[in-house]
Design a protein around this motif. Sequence first.
Motif, PDB file in Angstrom:
ATOM      1  N   LEU B  64       0.805  -1.226   0.000  1.00  0.00           N
ATOM      2  CA  LEU B  64       0.000   0.000   0.000  1.00  0.00           C
ATOM      3  C   LEU B  64       0.837   1.275   0.000  1.00  0.00           C
ATOM      4  O   LEU B  64       0.371   2.311  -0.441  1.00  0.00           O
ATOM      5  CB  LEU B  64      -0.965   0.062   1.209  1.00  0.00           C
ATOM      6  CG  LEU B  64      -2.269  -0.721   1.162  1.00  0.00           C
ATOM      7  CD1 LEU B  64      -3.108  -0.380   2.390  1.00  0.00           C
ATOM      8  CD2 LEU B  64      -3.078  -0.422  -0.092  1.00  0.00           C
ATOM      9  N   LEU B  65       2.050   1.223   0.512  1.00  0.00           N
ATOM     10  CA  LEU B  65       2.847   2.444   0.629  1.00  0.00           C
ATOM     11  C   LEU B  65       3.760   2.627  -0.587  1.00  0.00           C
ATOM     12  O   LEU B  65       3.710   3.643  -1.261  1.00  0.00           O
ATOM     13  CB  LEU B  65       3.680   2.434   1.916  1.00  0.00           C
ATOM     14  CG  LEU B  65       2.831   2.326   3.189  1.00  0.00           C
ATOM     15  CD1 LEU B  65       3.698   2.143   4.426  1.00  0.00           C
ATOM     16  CD2 LEU B  65       1.939   3.565   3.330  1.00  0.00           C
ATOM     17  N   GLN B  66       4.593   1.609  -0.849  1.00  0.00           N
ATOM     18  CA  GLN B  66       5.395   1.662  -2.065  1.00  0.00           C
ATOM     19  C   GLN B  66       4.581   1.112  -3.244  1.00  0.00           C
ATOM     20  O   GLN B  66       3.665   0.330  -3.036  1.00  0.00           O
ATOM     21  CB  GLN B  66       6.675   0.812  -1.909  1.00  0.00           C
ATOM     22  CG  GLN B  66       7.763   1.481  -1.105  1.00  0.00           C
ATOM     23  CD  GLN B  66       7.862   0.894   0.292  1.00  0.00           C
ATOM     24  OE1 GLN B  66       7.411  -0.218   0.527  1.00  0.00           O
ATOM     25  NE2 GLN B  66       8.425   1.646   1.219  1.00  0.00           N
ATOM     26  N   PRO B  67       4.922   1.550  -4.466  1.00  0.00           N
ATOM     27  CA  PRO B  67       4.217   1.003  -5.620  1.00  0.00           C
ATOM     28  C   PRO B  67       4.456  -0.499  -5.737  1.00  0.00           C
ATOM     29  O   PRO B  67       5.501  -0.992  -5.290  1.00  0.00           O
ATOM     30  CB  PRO B  67       4.813   1.754  -6.815  1.00  0.00           C
ATOM     31  CG  PRO B  67       6.051   2.402  -6.305  1.00  0.00           C
ATOM     32  CD  PRO B  67       5.884   2.588  -4.841  1.00  0.00           C
ATOM     33  N   PRO B  68       3.485  -1.217  -6.332  1.00  0.00           N
ATOM     34  CA  PRO B  68       3.629  -2.672  -6.454  1.00  0.00           C
ATOM     35  C   PRO B  68       4.906  -3.051  -7.209  1.00  0.00           C
ATOM     36  O   PRO B  68       5.265  -2.397  -8.184  1.00  0.00           O
ATOM     37  CB  PRO B  68       2.395  -3.087  -7.269  1.00  0.00           C
ATOM     38  CG  PRO B  68       1.514  -1.916  -7.349  1.00  0.00           C
ATOM     39  CD  PRO B  68       2.267  -0.716  -6.965  1.00  0.00           C
ATOM     40  N   GLU B  69       5.551  -4.080  -6.727  1.00  0.00           N
ATOM     41  CA  GLU B  69       6.795  -4.510  -7.368  1.00  0.00           C
ATOM     42  C   GLU B  69       6.589  -5.908  -7.934  1.00  0.00           C
ATOM     43  O   GLU B  69       6.208  -6.824  -7.213  1.00  0.00           O
ATOM     44  CB  GLU B  69       7.915  -4.530  -6.320  1.00  0.00           C
ATOM     45  CG  GLU B  69       9.282  -4.855  -6.875  1.00  0.00           C
ATOM     46  CD  GLU B  69      10.280  -5.099  -5.747  1.00  0.00           C
ATOM     47  OE1 GLU B  69      11.221  -5.897  -5.949  1.00  0.00           O
ATOM     48  OE2 GLU B  69      10.093  -4.516  -4.647  1.00  0.00           O
ATOM     49  N   TRP B  70       6.818  -6.065  -9.233  1.00  0.00           N
ATOM     50  CA  TRP B  70       6.564  -7.333  -9.926  1.00  0.00           C
ATOM     51  C   TRP B  70       7.495  -8.421  -9.405  1.00  0.00           C
ATOM     52  O   TRP B  70       8.715  -8.259  -9.423  1.00  0.00           O
ATOM     53  CB  TRP B  70       6.746  -7.154 -11.430  1.00  0.00           C
ATOM     54  CG  TRP B  70       6.388  -8.378 -12.206  1.00  0.00           C
ATOM     55  CD1 TRP B  70       7.228  -9.370 -12.579  1.00  0.00           C
ATOM     56  CD2 TRP B  70       5.092  -8.750 -12.670  1.00  0.00           C
ATOM     57  NE1 TRP B  70       6.549 -10.349 -13.251  1.00  0.00           N
ATOM     58  CE2 TRP B  70       5.228  -9.991 -13.329  1.00  0.00           C
ATOM     59  CE3 TRP B  70       3.823  -8.159 -12.595  1.00  0.00           C
ATOM     60  CZ2 TRP B  70       4.131 -10.649 -13.913  1.00  0.00           C
ATOM     61  CZ3 TRP B  70       2.748  -8.817 -13.173  1.00  0.00           C
ATOM     62  CH2 TRP B  70       2.906 -10.052 -13.819  1.00  0.00           C
ATOM     63  N   THR B  71       6.912  -9.507  -8.926  1.00  0.00           N
ATOM     64  CA  THR B  71       7.745 -10.593  -8.420  1.00  0.00           C
ATOM     65  C   THR B  71       7.408 -11.923  -9.086  1.00  0.00           C
ATOM     66  O   THR B  71       7.825 -12.976  -8.611  1.00  0.00           O
ATOM     67  CB  THR B  71       7.564 -10.766  -6.898  1.00  0.00           C
ATOM     68  OG1 THR B  71       6.172 -10.936  -6.634  1.00  0.00           O
ATOM     69  CG2 THR B  71       8.092  -9.588  -6.136  1.00  0.00           C
ATOM     70  N   GLY B  72       6.641 -11.857 -10.151  1.00  0.00           N
ATOM     71  CA  GLY B  72       6.299 -13.087 -10.869  1.00  0.00           C
ATOM     72  C   GLY B  72       5.503 -14.047 -10.001  1.00  0.00           C
ATOM     73  O   GLY B  72       4.567 -13.650  -9.310  1.00  0.00           O
ATOM     74  N   LEU B  73       5.910 -15.279 -10.004  1.00  0.00           N
ATOM     75  CA  LEU B  73       5.158 -16.311  -9.287  1.00  0.00           C
ATOM     76  C   LEU B  73       5.542 -16.421  -7.813  1.00  0.00           C
ATOM     77  O   LEU B  73       5.120 -17.353  -7.126  1.00  0.00           O
ATOM     78  CB  LEU B  73       5.368 -17.668  -9.976  1.00  0.00           C
ATOM     79  CG  LEU B  73       4.656 -17.837 -11.329  1.00  0.00           C
ATOM     80  CD1 LEU B  73       5.081 -19.138 -11.997  1.00  0.00           C
ATOM     81  CD2 LEU B  73       3.135 -17.806 -11.151  1.00  0.00           C
ATOM     82  N   HIS B  74       6.323 -15.449  -7.356  1.00  0.00           N
ATOM     83  CA  HIS B  74       6.862 -15.573  -6.007  1.00  0.00           C
ATOM     84  C   HIS B  74       5.795 -15.821  -4.939  1.00  0.00           C
ATOM     85  O   HIS B  74       5.964 -16.675  -4.062  1.00  0.00           O
ATOM     86  CB  HIS B  74       7.670 -14.321  -5.653  1.00  0.00           C
ATOM     87  CG  HIS B  74       8.283 -14.377  -4.295  1.00  0.00           C
ATOM     88  ND1 HIS B  74       9.220 -15.331  -3.954  1.00  0.00           N
ATOM     89  CD2 HIS B  74       8.086 -13.639  -3.178  1.00  0.00           C
ATOM     90  CE1 HIS B  74       9.566 -15.155  -2.689  1.00  0.00           C
ATOM     91  NE2 HIS B  74       8.895 -14.145  -2.199  1.00  0.00           N
TER      92      HIS B  74
END
Lengths: 314, 314
Positions: B64-74
């Motif tokens: 919610l605070l930082q923008p979403p970070e793509w982590t794939g299937l993590h």
Amino acid sequence: MTTKLETLPTPERKSAGAGKPNNRKPRVRESRGTLAFSRAQRGKSLMKHGILILAGALMIYPLLWMVVSSLRPNEMIFREPGLWLNSLEMSNYTSGWSALTHPFGHYMLNSAIVVIGSILGNLVSCSMAAYAFARLQFTGKRLFFGIMLLTIMLPFHVVIVPQYILFSQIGWVNTFWPLLVPKLLATDAFFVFLMVQFIRGIPRELDEAARIDGAGHPRIFLRVILPLMVPALATTTIFTFIWTWNDFFGALIYLTDPDMFTVPVALRAFVDSQSATSWGSLFAMSIVSLLPVFLVFLFGQRFLIKGIATTGIK
Amino acid sequence: MSAISELSSITRRKGKATAAEKKANRRDNKAAYIFLLPWLVGLVAITIGPMLMSLYLSFTDYNLLQPPEWTGLHNFTRMLSDARLHNSLRVTFTYVFVGVPLQLAVALLIALVLDKGLRGLPFYRSVFYLPSLLGGSVAVAILWKQIFGTTGLVNQVLAMFGIQGPGWISDPSTALGSIILLHVWTFGAPMIIFLAGLRQIPNMYYEAAKVDGATTLQQFWRITLPMLSPIIFFNLVLQIIGSFQSFTQAFIVSGGNGGPSDSTMFFTLYLYQKGFGQFDMGYASAMAWVLLLIIGVFTAINFIASKYWVFYDD
């Protein structure tokens, strides 16, 4: 006001004598003499009533016990499984009423605002969508209708996280909007479906006559269909009332400021804030919170039963 | 019955629009979309949009605070090694597989007893239905917490027979059971659907069977059950979908933490903790999709299996 819901088309069973009164004869062997016959029958029926009364008492007992416990001094609650009262202790109600930051009436008022808004939203938006689905031809109708039915079965958890993010970014957390806006947008597809079914049962000749008289769709909808679908609207009103009044999850997520608490979150805060010794006042406020639902149940029973029987809502 | 059979009938019959219908189509199109506007906006903004968003978020790390970070299937691989999640699945499956059949069996049993033109039916129906209206409320969950507490009503009654009961909700081996019991207690809604279904079985079948000398039990197996199978199917689908999403009761009874020792940690409760407790929104979204998948698979299995046991007489 006889309700039309009973005569709603229920697709797969129309041949099976829908709406037939339930007065099937008890099945008893007929070879016996009349006296033995009626005695056996009476015995059977007595036994049945006995079982039902016992089962019913078991069902209702916890609720009655809660009512009685709310009128007992705290130290009695843990010692008394019975329902008799030695004295009437109203202090649980007065202490419970003012146990939180606001008097309990404040939370009731918040709940009332959410409930009334939700009812209005559902009535307006669902009936409009239902009219389109039941009476109008348009491109994509079959597809949209299928999607609408599917959304009935969609778990709300799939949308709750992004919805929360959306509403929190608009700054709507701790307002009633996240609880009201979905209702204004007909997301309770159950009611759309209920109303579609109901409108299908209204003779088309009525709107065709109105159309010949020069009425457009808005007028047909407002003047012909809506007045005739009062029973469906009543069912929607009652179920929206009960569901919204009881709604915990939505309120838990969106309403974190005690000023904005609705009854369920207030009750939960009550559980957390009180030590185990104040069960009496907790029960008292639980009773207060259930009272509106109970009253709606009492007066709206007919619609509740019909509503469930025809569409499976609960 | 209703929504579910509608849905399968949509897929069954292919629409053939005649020329006249197409003309009517064009005329009604604009009006239809105006009537549908609230629902359409809701569908896009409240349902489909958030669904796509949550699908995206399930592949990201987002707090919610930082923008979403793509982590794939993590998030999904994290699930594979998340023992609490596995446990929450176990708890939820137990709840669904024990609670739903038990509740439906009781609902059917009581409906059968109530069906035979019984005097006082409206009264009994109300008594058995009331708990299912109140059962989802925080107040009743609070009541349950006390009833099954160490000094609660159940143990008070047991003490009268000289039995020392356990602390039902504080003991990991019985806590889930008491929540399942709460679910069974709310059998009123499916019972009413069963009652409506029983009414639609033509009496002539029973009469014919009696002429042939069929016993009550044979009549039940050969007539009532097959004729009722669409209703049983309907209740089953609805209850399974609903039960997978249960939240309030477990939340309140366990004080919000799914205890004791995670024995009432429902999948939805864990999802709530991840998303709204730890603001691990990516993981919560992934969980939501797993839930959707599970419900989808079970509903599909239900539909496929229904071909072998659900009997339609038309």
